[in-house]
Write an enzyme that holds these catalytic residues in place. Structure first.
Site, PDB file in Angstrom:
ATOM      1  N   CYS A  81      -2.257  -3.611 -12.599  1.00  0.00           N
ATOM      2  CA  CYS A  81      -1.666  -4.093 -11.356  1.00  0.00           C
ATOM      3  C   CYS A  81      -2.194  -5.503 -11.090  1.00  0.00           C
ATOM      4  CB  CYS A  81      -2.061  -3.160 -10.213  1.00  0.00           C
ATOM      5  SG  CYS A  81      -1.649  -3.774  -8.580  1.00  0.00           S
ATOM      6  N   CYS A 178      -4.006   3.295  -4.005  1.00  0.00           N
ATOM      7  CA  CYS A 178      -4.136   1.884  -3.640  1.00  0.00           C
ATOM      8  C   CYS A 178      -5.144   1.759  -2.509  1.00  0.00           C
ATOM      9  CB  CYS A 178      -2.777   1.314  -3.223  1.00  0.00           C
ATOM     10  SG  CYS A 178      -2.864  -0.433  -2.756  1.00  0.00           S
ATOM     11  N   CYS A 431      -1.812 -21.249   4.731  1.00  0.00           N
ATOM     12  CA  CYS A 431      -2.106 -20.220   3.732  1.00  0.00           C
ATOM     13  C   CYS A 431      -2.082 -20.826   2.326  1.00  0.00           C
ATOM     14  CB  CYS A 431      -1.108 -19.064   3.834  1.00  0.00           C
ATOM     15  SG  CYS A 431       0.610 -19.560   3.629  1.00  0.00           S
TER      16      CYS A 431
END
Length: 473
Positions: A81, A178, A431
């Site tokens: 992942c 997760c 960001c």
């Protein structure tokens, strides 16, 4: 160095530093190599994916000697992942490298005089910190290297539910566990997958645009409210009701359950209408600071900061940087559901928020009402088009501009408009420190940078938020 069928592999490379955006750095024969999957201190064989005269990009083929900085990743999906690429680094090291990247971007790209950059504000919790997750269905499960050619390769191809495999658009990693959100995300995802397989529901095929199940979007708020949106390729009423009823039965803590029919070839739902199956159709989230608490209505299509606790820190820094006295008109650009403007509102005379997504502005107005804020106005539309001379004449020129643009940064027309407006203060929430640095360089024509504060919103990733205070010269 040896060549294998025109492939270049650099052997026994010492990884010396961190570069940017999750990549490590090594130098060999005067060439800089940017490496994925390595940590400073690793000695590794590097497969070169891009080779230029002065630099190259590559990924780890084999680690020969592990860095002393490495720690054991806590997630079984790590390395497959692509979500939490830095689990092999201690959190303190992650913060160190993020601080380093923020400083380098602002100095090298911005090329303006900067104050000493304040130490990055880390997260109190580096797991279970997200309030929103999205999982994707696919009829093509991503196979692990050790599975290829085995019985497992054919035993579990009925469907996958999880995250996209990095750099592979049509295959999904089957996620069992997760750590980005409270364990409720695992319960919902695994329950839905098991029920879908038991009932023969078809999983989406992104190439053929076939299959029924497409996405699950989960929002788990600090208020205890839990909103789930099931996205389906087409309407099929009987199995839809059966599935949604099963979800409510298995996860009774769900406060709002919606479904969205998405017949398009892409996954975006901004132009679609989620249908309420159970609950009020939205979730309430809360941001607190000291003795104050603000409540926010978050609709299924609204943007809201995905790390609530760090958002409280980010917004507190933003408010402190704005140095409000109660007499200022504050413009909140790219305001989303109004969260920053509302958060700073009690210290301002007037808040003007602008956002392109109309549903977000509807929420922003409701959020202002929810919090009994009568001196905030919100407008839907493109910031560049709305913020013209007539708008300023009507609503007043800003004393403070707070801007929180997407990763691409501010449009250059907006930068020039801000230079024209010449507000005494700009608080730039970013960001992406690279585009923030670019915009600050343009604003340097009239502004100096007074304070810079990096904030870590996303532990175990390379993403960095950064707040900068600019003052008119």
């Amino acid at each position: 160095m040896k060549k294998q069928k025109s492939k270049i592999i650099l052997q026994n490379v010492l990884v010396s530093d961190y570069a940017a955006e999750g990549k490590a750095l090594a130098k060999q024969d005067g060439k800089v190599i940017f490496i994925s999957g390595a940590v400073p201190g690793d000695v590794a064989d590097i497969f070169i994916t891009k080779n230029k005269k002065d630099w190259a990009e590559g990924r780890v083929q084999e680690i020969k000697e592990y860095s002393k900085e490495r720690v054991q990743p806590f997630c079984k999906h790590f390395g497959v992942c692509g979500g939490c690429k830095w689990q092999m680094l201690p959190y303190s090291k992650q913060l160190q490298y993020k601080q380093q990247e923020a400083e380098q971007n602002l100095r090298r790209i911005g090329k303006v005089e900067l104050p000493q950059i304040l130490p990055i504000v880390g997260a109190d919790a580096d797991r279970y910190y997200r309030n929103k997750l999205e999982f994707t269905f696919s009829n093509k499960r991503y196979l692990l290297p050790e599975e290829i050619g085995t019985e497992d390769a054919s035993a579990d191809t009925a469907g996958a539910l999880g995250y996209h495999a990095p750099r592979i658009f049509d295959k999904i990693i089957n996620i069992d566990e997760c750590y980005l959100m409270d364990d409720v995300n695992n319960l919902i995802r695994n329950t839905v997958r098991e029920f879908a397989l038991q009932n023969g529901y078809t999983f989406y095929d992104i190439r053929q645009h076939t299959g029924w199940l497409r996405n699950i979007v989960i929002r788990n708020c600090t208020t205890g409210e839990l909103m789930v949106n099931m996205v389906l390729n087409y309407e099929d009423e009987a199995p839809r009701k059966k599935l949604l009823d099963h979800i409510l039965s298995a996860v009774p803590s769900i406060t709002t359950l919606l479904y969205t029919i998405n017949p398009k070839w892409n996954d975006s739902i901004y132009d679609l209408t989620p249908q309420v199956y159970h609950g009020k159709g939205y979730a309430l989230e809360k941001l607190s600071t000291g003795s104050e608490a603000f409540v926010f209505k978050v609709s299924p299509k609204s943007f809201f900061q995905t790390n609530t606790k760090q958002a409280e820190k980010l917004y507190s820094i933003t408010r402190d940087f704005a140095e409000l006295t109660g007499s200022e008109t504050v413009y909140d650009l790219y305001c989303g559901t109004g969260s920053i403007g509302i958060f700073v509102s009690k210290l301002a005379k007037k808040i003007i928020g602008v956002e392109v997504i109309e549903e977000a502005i509807v929420d922003a107005k409701e959020n202002a009402a929810l919090n009994n804020i009568n001196h905030a106005e919100f407008f839907a539309g493109d910031v560049i088009k709305i913020c013209n001379d007539d708008f300023f004449a009507k609503h007043g020129k800003p004393d403070v501009v707070i801007t929180d643009p997407p990763r691409a940064g501010m449009h250059d027309k907006l930068v020039h408009k801000l230079l024209e407006i010449a507000a005494p203060k700009i608080v730039y929430v970013s960001c992406n420190t690279a585009t923030q640095a670019r915009d600050i360089a343009l604003l340097a024509e009239k502004y100096t940078v007074e304070k810079v504060q990096p904030v870590d919103m996303f532990p175990h990733t390379h993403h960095i938020e950064c707040v900068a205070l600019l003052k008119l010269k």
